[in-house]
Design an enzyme around this catalytic site. Structure first.
Site, PDB file in Angstrom:
ATOM      1  N   HIS A  24      -9.122 -10.034   0.199  1.00  0.00           N
ATOM      2  CA  HIS A  24      -9.091  -9.194   1.213  1.00  0.00           C
ATOM      3  C   HIS A  24      -9.673  -7.900   0.834  1.00  0.00           C
ATOM      4  O   HIS A  24      -9.207  -7.049  -0.147  1.00  0.00           O
ATOM      5  CB  HIS A  24      -7.832  -9.168   2.094  1.00  0.00           C
ATOM      6  CG  HIS A  24      -7.731  -8.220   2.984  1.00  0.00           C
ATOM      7  ND1 HIS A  24      -8.644  -7.843   3.944  1.00  0.00           N
ATOM      8  CD2 HIS A  24      -7.064  -6.804   3.003  1.00  0.00           C
ATOM      9  CE1 HIS A  24      -8.389  -6.819   4.738  1.00  0.00           C
ATOM     10  NE2 HIS A  24      -7.294  -6.290   4.089  1.00  0.00           N
ATOM     11  N   CYS A  54      -4.439  -8.577   8.520  1.00  0.00           N
ATOM     12  CA  CYS A  54      -5.417  -8.826   7.369  1.00  0.00           C
ATOM     13  C   CYS A  54      -5.237 -10.265   6.846  1.00  0.00           C
ATOM     14  O   CYS A  54      -6.438 -10.509   6.180  1.00  0.00           O
ATOM     15  CB  CYS A  54      -5.302  -7.943   6.337  1.00  0.00           C
ATOM     16  SG  CYS A  54      -5.500  -5.999   6.999  1.00  0.00           S
ATOM     17  N   ASN A 103     -12.533  -1.679   5.404  1.00  0.00           N
ATOM     18  CA  ASN A 103     -11.672  -2.984   5.776  1.00  0.00           C
ATOM     19  C   ASN A 103     -11.912  -3.413   7.208  1.00  0.00           C
ATOM     20  O   ASN A 103     -11.487  -2.507   7.962  1.00  0.00           O
ATOM     21  CB  ASN A 103     -10.197  -2.210   5.639  1.00  0.00           C
ATOM     22  CG  ASN A 103      -9.027  -3.331   5.783  1.00  0.00           C
ATOM     23  OD1 ASN A 103      -9.309  -4.419   6.266  1.00  0.00           O
ATOM     24  ND2 ASN A 103      -7.897  -2.953   5.605  1.00  0.00           N
TER      25      ASN A 103
HETATM   26  O1  UT7 Z   1      -5.388  -4.151   4.796  1.00  0.00           O
HETATM   27  C1  UT7 Z   1      -3.987  -4.188   5.094  1.00  0.00           C
HETATM   28  C2  UT7 Z   1      -3.287  -3.563   4.005  1.00  0.00           C
HETATM   29  N1  UT7 Z   1      -3.432  -2.252   3.835  1.00  0.00           N
HETATM   30  C3  UT7 Z   1      -3.959  -1.570   2.471  1.00  0.00           C
HETATM   31  O2  UT7 Z   1      -3.873  -2.555   1.788  1.00  0.00           O
HETATM   32  C4  UT7 Z   1      -4.085  -0.137   2.280  1.00  0.00           C
HETATM   33  C5  UT7 Z   1      -3.151   0.104   1.045  1.00  0.00           C
HETATM   34  N2  UT7 Z   1      -3.206   1.768   0.826  1.00  0.00           N
HETATM   35  C6  UT7 Z   1      -4.296   2.401   0.439  1.00  0.00           C
HETATM   36  O3  UT7 Z   1      -5.477   1.810   0.281  1.00  0.00           O
HETATM   37  C7  UT7 Z   1      -4.171   3.638   0.044  1.00  0.00           C
HETATM   38  O4  UT7 Z   1      -2.788   3.995  -0.064  1.00  0.00           O
HETATM   39  C8  UT7 Z   1      -4.694   4.923   1.009  1.00  0.00           C
HETATM   40  C9  UT7 Z   1      -6.449   4.625   0.626  1.00  0.00           C
HETATM   41  C10 UT7 Z   1      -4.521   4.496   2.397  1.00  0.00           C
HETATM   42  C11 UT7 Z   1      -4.490   6.273   0.408  1.00  0.00           C
HETATM   43  O5  UT7 Z   1      -4.760   6.301  -0.967  1.00  0.00           O
HETATM   44  P1  UT7 Z   1      -3.725   7.002  -1.783  1.00  0.00           P
HETATM   45  O6  UT7 Z   1      -4.262   7.105  -3.178  1.00  0.00           O
HETATM   46  O7  UT7 Z   1      -2.614   6.128  -1.881  1.00  0.00           O
HETATM   47  O8  UT7 Z   1      -3.601   8.247  -1.393  1.00  0.00           O
HETATM   48  P2  UT7 Z   1      -2.293   9.070  -0.914  1.00  0.00           P
HETATM   49  O9  UT7 Z   1      -1.852   8.632   0.554  1.00  0.00           O
HETATM   50  O10 UT7 Z   1      -1.118   8.999  -1.625  1.00  0.00           O
HETATM   51  O11 UT7 Z   1      -2.561  10.629  -0.821  1.00  0.00           O
HETATM   52  C12 UT7 Z   1      -2.916  11.380  -1.910  1.00  0.00           C
HETATM   53  C13 UT7 Z   1      -3.383  12.765  -1.699  1.00  0.00           C
HETATM   54  C14 UT7 Z   1      -2.755  13.450  -0.578  1.00  0.00           C
HETATM   55  O12 UT7 Z   1      -2.619  14.688  -0.897  1.00  0.00           O
HETATM   56  P3  UT7 Z   1      -1.275  15.656  -1.759  1.00  0.00           P
HETATM   57  O13 UT7 Z   1      -0.111  15.322  -0.748  1.00  0.00           O
HETATM   58  O14 UT7 Z   1      -1.494  14.776  -3.074  1.00  0.00           O
HETATM   59  O15 UT7 Z   1      -2.043  16.800  -1.993  1.00  0.00           O
HETATM   60  C15 UT7 Z   1      -3.254  12.902   0.753  1.00  0.00           C
HETATM   61  O16 UT7 Z   1      -3.232  14.208   1.663  1.00  0.00           O
HETATM   62  O17 UT7 Z   1      -4.900  12.606  -1.100  1.00  0.00           O
HETATM   63  C16 UT7 Z   1      -4.938  13.258   0.121  1.00  0.00           C
HETATM   64  N3  UT7 Z   1      -5.736  12.372   1.383  1.00  0.00           N
HETATM   65  C17 UT7 Z   1      -7.073  12.470   1.247  1.00  0.00           C
HETATM   66  N4  UT7 Z   1      -7.919  13.727   0.556  1.00  0.00           N
HETATM   67  C18 UT7 Z   1      -9.030  13.678   1.120  1.00  0.00           C
HETATM   68  C19 UT7 Z   1      -5.389  11.393   1.944  1.00  0.00           C
HETATM   69  N5  UT7 Z   1      -6.372  10.760   2.701  1.00  0.00           N
HETATM   70  C20 UT7 Z   1      -7.491  11.863   1.844  1.00  0.00           C
HETATM   71  C21 UT7 Z   1      -8.865  11.840   2.393  1.00  0.00           C
HETATM   72  N6  UT7 Z   1      -9.547  12.648   1.732  1.00  0.00           N
HETATM   73  N7  UT7 Z   1      -9.409  10.786   3.277  1.00  0.00           N
END
Ligand code: UT7
Length: 330
Positions: free
Chosen positions: A257, A117, A287
């Site tokens: 980004h 990225c 992204n």
């Molecule tokens: O571009 C290169 C660098 N990349 C980045 O900068 C990306 C950085 N990370 C992120 O943007 C975020 O971490 C994500 C968008 C990937 C994920 O968001 P988050 O708020 O960190 O979610 P999480 O992975 O901590 O998951 C929270 C909850 C989980 O459920 P439980 O365990 O709390 O019950 C996940 O299973 O949200 C759930 N979850 C979803 N729910 C509905 C994860 N993905 C989804 C989804 N829809 N698509």
């Protein structure tokens, strides 16, 4: 008036494919919903390059062809093409070569650059060196990625974020104080296990097992990457501002980004930038990895004025991160 040669962006062009993958369509593919995607990432839709045998070069070609036309640049006058991408058409030849060939650029040397990225920023800085050295007069830097080629559309934690697109800029010499003023880039290979595409390289060549295990798709551990992205971008923006004696009011635009709206908002808040001066288009493209920053410049081009101070910043796989300070030249 100054005679120091700087590399100035003298044209910008973007391209996104026609097909729009909405949150509603994703709801039919994985267990997710528009509310979660919008509130946790800011993405409403992304463009996807559909069609057999169409690689990243297809989008890079459109962006570069448009750039040449827009800037009235003859292909034969371009001396260097750098394509930042993690989704090259093939391992080799480089996608930059394929783009150059398709648009009639015959007198240039061309190569791809990774850095995920942060790829566009690394490539912009690299291209700029050939201008400031005085050896080159026309350099094209492309950021292009077909993320849909490496996304697992059964993995809801990644498939909702990424999209396809390309953006390209023309770099030319400027001796009037405009162009790239400063940059800082960093990397930290300890991030390898948090964000990677494991197989298909020399360490884990493609096998039936690697395909079945999904190791040709992106793996991301979102939360630690999120934290590292916020801290990396915030600190490098600060670093560039301190080095150049800048305060927030000196900067017209922050161009981050586009990985997650919450990252963008947090970085802006930490750097004390009002969101009205932050370029944001993640809602419509998602992204697009190396393409997010040139696509932002393309979308906001009409709002840019000659002399505007701009800071570009990115964070990505590796980890890689950086910031570039530009005085807009057109
Ligand atoms: O571009 C290169 C660098 N990349 C980045 O900068 C990306 C950085 N990370 C992120 O943007 C975020 O971490 C994500 C968008 C990937 C994920 O968001 P988050 O708020 O960190 O979610 P999480 O992975 O901590 O998951 C929270 C909850 C989980 O459920 P439980 O365990 O709390 O019950 C996940 O299973 O949200 C759930 N979850 C979803 N729910 C509905 C994860 N993905 C989804 C989804 N829809 N698509």
């Amino acid at each position: 008036m100054t005679s120091k040669i700087r590399a100035a962006i003298t044209g910008v062009q973007g391209y996104v494919p026609d097909y729009i993958l909405t949150n509603a369509e994703l709801e039919t593919m994985v267990d997710t919903n528009d509310e979660w995607i919008t509130s946790r990432t800011g993405v409403k839709e992304r463009h996807i390059l559909k069609g057999e045998g169409l690689g990243t070069s297809v989008m890079g070609i459109e962006a570069v062809r448009g750039l040449l036309e827009k800037t009235k640049t003859r292909p034969e006058d371009v001396e260097l093409v750098i394509c930042a991408t993690v989704t090259a058409d093939m391992h080799f030849p480089d996608t930059a070569n394929l783009i150059a060939h398709a648009v009639g650029i015959k007198n240039a040397f061309c190569f791809d650059l990774g850095a995920a990225c942060s790829g566009f920023l690394y490539a912009l800085t690299t291209g700029a060196q050939f201008i400031t050295s005085g050896s080159h007069k026309k350099v094209i830097v492309v950021g292009a990625d077909k993320m849909s080629a490496i996304v697992d559309y059964t993995d809801r934690s990644t498939c909702i974020i990424f999209g396809d697109g390309a953006g390209a800029v023309l770099l030319e010499p400027d001796t009037t104080g405009h162009g790239i003023i400063d940059y800082r880039h960093h990397c930290d290979g300890s991030g390898v296990d948090l964000l990677q595409l494991k197989a298909g390289g020399s360490k884990y060549p493609a096998t039936v097992d690697s395909v079945l295990a999904g190791e040709h798709n992106i793996y991301q551990n979102g939360r630690p990457v999120f934290k590292a992205a916020v801290s990396g971008m915030s600190s490098v923006v600060q670093e560039v501002m301190v080095r150049n004696n800048l305060v927030t009011d000196d900067i017209r635009w922050l161009v981050p980004h586009q990985a997650n709206i919450r990252i963008i908002e947090t970085v802006s808040r930490m750097a004390d930038f009002p969101l009205e001066r932050v370029m944001i288009n993640i809602h419509k493209y998602g992204n697009t990895t190396a393409a997010t920053i040139p696509l932002c410049l393309w979308d906001y081009e009409d709002q840019l004025t000659k002399g505007d101070n701009i800071i570009l910043t990115a964070f990505g796989g590796g980890f890689t991160w950086g910031a570039i300070y530009i005085k807009w030249a057109i």
